[in-house]
Scaffold this active site. Structure first.
Site, PDB file in Angstrom:
ATOM      1  N   GLY A 117      30.983 -87.904  26.960  1.00 21.72           N
ATOM      2  CA  GLY A 117      31.245 -87.562  25.920  1.00 21.72           C
ATOM      3  C   GLY A 117      32.385 -86.608  25.727  1.00 21.72           C
ATOM      4  N   GLU A 120      35.416 -88.231  26.001  1.00 24.40           N
ATOM      5  CA  GLU A 120      35.817 -88.984  24.619  1.00 24.40           C
ATOM      6  C   GLU A 120      36.307 -87.951  23.582  1.00 24.40           C
ATOM      7  OE1 GLU A 120      32.915 -92.590  24.538  1.00 24.40           O
ATOM      8  OE2 GLU A 120      31.755 -90.837  24.873  1.00 24.40           O
TER       9      GLU A 120
END
Length: 266
Positions: A117, A120
């Site tokens: 994440g 991301e």
């Protein structure tokens, strides 16, 4: 420079004279691992930035000296029931889409680990500046999940479907030099220089028309994945929003008068 806090772990700094804002991840004890609370606060900060017409560019940075963000908080996840995980999902999505949908240009300043994440969040930005300590990757399949913050969609748009598949399926971590070669990052800078370089780039961007910047980003993002004819229609619609604006008139006048523009922002 002013700073607002969103909970304990997220800050927003604004440079009034440059129109640059910095979205700061500041959860040092966990290397900015994305917990429910951190996700919620990122989403709130992004909503405030999106509504601020004075902001022309945003830098996403980290206060931790060895990490940008290590991804999901797996210690928190280990205590979750299935119901807890389902309840967290809207907050996580709001964090990633909050960064992705900021209407102004965004730059991630990456050093150390940017994994899962964390990577991301960087991929959700328009540009990624990384220093030579950066290690990036999407290792989610190694812990039984998939990239769920946009990685399966954003990575192939950067590096192509086959290369994205290899990186996601193997869950491997990529060090800075190779990441630059593969296109996982855009600018590779000396150790410790990622934030300064990202801010300098943001200031150069923010010197331009705020109306033009927002329209250009909208055209770029909306046109992703469309065929050429449809994409050109998107571009034309965005052009029409700026062609008759005060910024366009000021830009032409400043050019002819050989002076710096004074953007009205409308």
């Amino acid at each position: 420079m002013s700073e607002e806090r969103y909970g304990e772990w997220v800050g927003v700094r604004r440079e009034a004279d440059t129109h640059v804002a910095e979205l700061v991840l500041d959860r040092p004890k966990a290397m900015n691992a994305v917990s429910t609370e951190l996700a919620r606060r990122i989403g709130e900060a992004c909503a405030a930035l999106a509504a601020d017409r004075d902001v022309r560019a945003v830098v996403l940075s980290s206060t931790h000296e060895r990490a940008f963000c290590v991804g999901a908080d797996l210690k928190e996840r280990n205590s979750f029931s299935d119901a807890d995980l389902a309840r967290q999902r809207p907050y996580a999505r709001a964090a990633y889409t909050g960064v992705l949908e900021l209407p102004v240009p965004t730059i991630a300043a990456v050093h150390g680990y940017a994994l899962g994440g964390g990577f991301e969040l960087a991929l959700s930005c328009d540009l990624i500046v990384a220093d030579r300590t950066a290690v990036v990757g999407l290792p989610e399949v190694s812990v039984g999940v998939i990239p769920g913050g946009g990685g399966t969609q954003l990575l192939p748009r950067r590096v192509g479907a086959a290369r994205a598949a290899e990186l996601i399926f193997t869950a491997r971590r990529v060090e800075a030099a190779e990441a630059r070669e593969l296109g996982l990052i855009d600018h590779l800078v000396a150790e410790g220089e990622d934030r300064a370089e990202a801010l300098a780039l943001a200031r150069r961007i923010a010197a331009n028309s705020p109306v033009g910047l927002r329209a250009a980003k909208r055209a770029l993002r909306t046109g992703w994945g469309m065929d050429l004819r449809a994409g050109l229609e998107v571009e034309d619609a965005a052009w029409r929003t700026v062609a008759f604006s005060g910024d366009r008139a000021e830009g032409v006048a400043a050019f002819n008068e050989k002076r710096a523009p004074r953007w009205p922002g409308e």
